[in-house]
Design a protein around this motif. Structure first.
Motif, PDB file in Angstrom:
ATOM      1  N   TRP A 104     -18.673 -30.220 -69.114  1.00 27.09           N
ATOM      2  CA  TRP A 104     -20.002 -29.883 -68.589  1.00 27.09           C
ATOM      3  C   TRP A 104     -21.039 -30.605 -69.442  1.00 27.09           C
ATOM      4  CZ3 TRP A 104     -20.957 -26.250 -64.578  1.00 27.09           C
ATOM      5  CH2 TRP A 104     -22.315 -26.040 -64.299  1.00 27.09           C
ATOM      6  N   ILE A 146     -22.936 -22.034 -63.751  1.00 30.94           N
ATOM      7  CA  ILE A 146     -21.975 -22.236 -64.835  1.00 30.94           C
ATOM      8  C   ILE A 146     -21.107 -21.003 -65.076  1.00 30.94           C
ATOM      9  CG2 ILE A 146     -23.431 -21.477 -66.779  1.00 30.94           C
ATOM     10  CD1 ILE A 146     -22.401 -23.994 -68.285  1.00 30.94           C
ATOM     11  N   LYS A 147     -21.616 -19.815 -64.758  1.00 34.55           N
ATOM     12  CA  LYS A 147     -20.842 -18.607 -65.047  1.00 34.55           C
ATOM     13  C   LYS A 147     -19.660 -18.412 -64.101  1.00 34.55           C
ATOM     14  CE  LYS A 147     -23.769 -15.359 -62.442  1.00 34.55           C
ATOM     15  NZ  LYS A 147     -24.682 -14.194 -62.579  1.00 34.55           N
ATOM     16  N   GLN A 148     -19.680 -19.122 -62.958  1.00 27.04           N
ATOM     17  CA  GLN A 148     -18.570 -18.969 -62.021  1.00 27.04           C
ATOM     18  C   GLN A 148     -17.786 -20.259 -61.803  1.00 27.04           C
ATOM     19  OE1 GLN A 148     -19.741 -18.455 -57.849  1.00 27.04           O
ATOM     20  NE2 GLN A 148     -21.825 -19.038 -58.356  1.00 27.04           N
ATOM     21  N   LEU A 150     -27.745 -21.923 -73.562  1.00 24.43           N
ATOM     22  CA  LEU A 150     -26.843 -21.262 -72.628  1.00 24.43           C
ATOM     23  C   LEU A 150     -25.525 -22.016 -72.525  1.00 24.43           C
ATOM     24  CD1 LEU A 150     -26.537 -18.960 -70.549  1.00 24.43           C
ATOM     25  CD2 LEU A 150     -27.544 -20.491 -68.843  1.00 24.43           C
ATOM     26  N   CYS A 151     -25.614 -23.344 -72.486  1.00 25.76           N
ATOM     27  CA  CYS A 151     -24.403 -24.163 -72.404  1.00 25.76           C
ATOM     28  C   CYS A 151     -23.608 -24.114 -73.704  1.00 25.76           C
ATOM     29  CB  CYS A 151     -24.773 -25.607 -72.083  1.00 25.76           C
ATOM     30  SG  CYS A 151     -25.457 -25.879 -70.434  1.00 25.76           S
ATOM     31  N   THR A 211     -15.409 -23.620 -62.451  1.00 27.62           N
ATOM     32  CA  THR A 211     -14.223 -24.103 -63.149  1.00 27.62           C
ATOM     33  C   THR A 211     -14.399 -25.596 -63.329  1.00 27.62           C
ATOM     34  OG1 THR A 211     -12.827 -22.418 -62.105  1.00 27.62           O
ATOM     35  CG2 THR A 211     -11.711 -24.322 -63.078  1.00 27.62           C
ATOM     36  N   THR A 266     -32.321 -20.821 -64.643  1.00 25.38           N
ATOM     37  CA  THR A 266     -31.833 -19.834 -63.671  1.00 25.38           C
ATOM     38  C   THR A 266     -30.700 -20.383 -62.812  1.00 25.38           C
ATOM     39  OG1 THR A 266     -34.064 -18.901 -63.589  1.00 25.38           O
ATOM     40  CG2 THR A 266     -32.513 -18.226 -61.867  1.00 25.38           C
ATOM     41  N   SER A 312     -27.591 -20.987 -64.874  1.00 31.06           N
ATOM     42  CA  SER A 312     -26.877 -19.758 -65.199  1.00 31.06           C
ATOM     43  C   SER A 312     -26.010 -19.282 -64.030  1.00 31.06           C
ATOM     44  CB  SER A 312     -27.878 -18.665 -65.584  1.00 31.06           C
ATOM     45  OG  SER A 312     -27.229 -17.456 -65.862  1.00 31.06           O
ATOM     46  N   LYS A 313     -26.546 -19.394 -62.824  1.00 32.36           N
ATOM     47  CA  LYS A 313     -25.802 -18.953 -61.647  1.00 32.36           C
ATOM     48  C   LYS A 313     -24.551 -19.795 -61.417  1.00 32.36           C
ATOM     49  CE  LYS A 313     -29.770 -17.064 -59.119  1.00 32.36           C
ATOM     50  NZ  LYS A 313     -30.641 -17.206 -57.923  1.00 32.36           N
ATOM     51  N   LEU A 330     -21.306 -21.198 -74.854  1.00 31.51           N
ATOM     52  CA  LEU A 330     -19.992 -21.007 -74.240  1.00 31.51           C
ATOM     53  C   LEU A 330     -18.859 -21.351 -75.199  1.00 31.51           C
ATOM     54  CD1 LEU A 330     -20.767 -22.573 -70.748  1.00 31.51           C
ATOM     55  CD2 LEU A 330     -20.512 -20.145 -71.289  1.00 31.51           C
ATOM     56  N   HIS A 356     -17.328 -24.079 -75.736  1.00 28.76           N
ATOM     57  CA  HIS A 356     -16.320 -24.879 -75.038  1.00 28.76           C
ATOM     58  C   HIS A 356     -16.361 -26.291 -75.644  1.00 28.76           C
ATOM     59  CE1 HIS A 356     -14.265 -27.097 -71.894  1.00 28.76           C
ATOM     60  NE2 HIS A 356     -14.079 -26.008 -71.172  1.00 28.76           N
TER      61      HIS A 356
END
Length: 268
Positions: free
Chosen positions: A83, A75-77, A125-126, A79, A69, A72-73, A129, A131
């Protein structure tokens, strides 16, 4: 170079922050799990928020919150340049033989399942991305001065300082893979900056039995250690570390060689 560590108050995070600062890196350690300015580049992020060996005594949702949780909060915002998510080799629980980063993983519902599934969800989740600089490190049992008392070794050390006769409630043949905190912080910096793969096992690659650990500790401290009859026998598969050894020429420390200095340091 800038690093941002989420979870810097924990055992791994605090040692990592100290190590990176000693190398001359700029190290950010947010006290609140928020990013005030999403435009600020966090540099090389290491997500070290997670539960330790006492997760079974905590409300189940805490594992999900720590491993998924909050992640998620953030990593989504965020820069960032890279990571690195700290996972656990515990996710290999139930497998046999030798396991590597591509092994098929089995999970079952239950308390252990919540821990393992939440770690795997954090990894997914990572990696979703897509990336090139997003990576996962699966850590085995990290040891060192100041480690959590909720780990097997940490509990053993704490109890020895209180009493001289110990009863271990696991079978003496139970075993774990142990990795030194000094190896962990060194390799996390290297992987965060230069890792060419997306997933790494960070372990010693050796399984050390409770019998060997307690035998060495008994010889160092003079304490008496016995094992409960018909106690649970817990073992994990051998963690294959070929990937990290080949890429970084990694030579892990052996916990049996470190126990003497570990106890000397612990009593200072």
């Amino acid at each position: 170079m800038r690093f941002t560590i989420f979870g810097a108050s924990g055992f791994i995070g605090s040692n990592l922050a100290k190590y990176l600062s000693g190398l001359g890196h700029e190290v950010l350690t947010p006290k609140r799990l928020e990013i005030k300015d999403a435009k600020e580049n966090l540099g090389n992020v290491i997500y070290a928020i997670g539960l330790t060996g006492n997760y079974r005594q905590l409300p189940p949702h805490e594992a999900v919150e720590a491993h998924v949780t909050i992640l998620s909060k953030i990593i989504k915002q965020a820069t960032y340049d890279s990571w690195l998510y700290l996972s656990s080799t515990r996710i290999y629980q139930g497998l046999e033989g030798s396991v590597n980063e591509t092994s098929q993983i089995n999970v079952m519902p239950g308390v252990d399942g919540i821990y393992n599934i939440s770690k795997l969800l954090g990894e997914s989740l990572c990696l979703a991305l897509n990336h090139s600089k997003v990576r996962v490190v699966r850590l085995s049992n990290v040891y060192g001065v100041g480690q959590s008392q909720h780990t097997f070794l940490g509990s053993l050390i704490n109890n020895i300082n209180v009493q001289k006769n110990l009863l271990i409630e696991e079978d003496f043949k139970s075993s774990k893979d142990y990795i030194a905190i000094s190896d962990v912080v060194t390799m996390l910096e290297k992987i965060a900056i230069n890792g060419s793969e997306h997933i790494y096992n960070l372990a010693s690659g050796l399984s050390t039995t409770h019998k060997n650990i307690t035998g060495k500790i008994s010889s160092l401290t003079g304490c008496s250690v016995s094992f409960k009859i018909n106690a649970p026998h817990r073992t994990f598969p051998v963690i294959n570390i070929s990937r990290i050894k080949e890429e970084f020429k990694f030579i892990p420390r052996n916990i049996m060689d470190d126990l003497n200095d570990f106890f000397i340091d612990d009593k200072k």
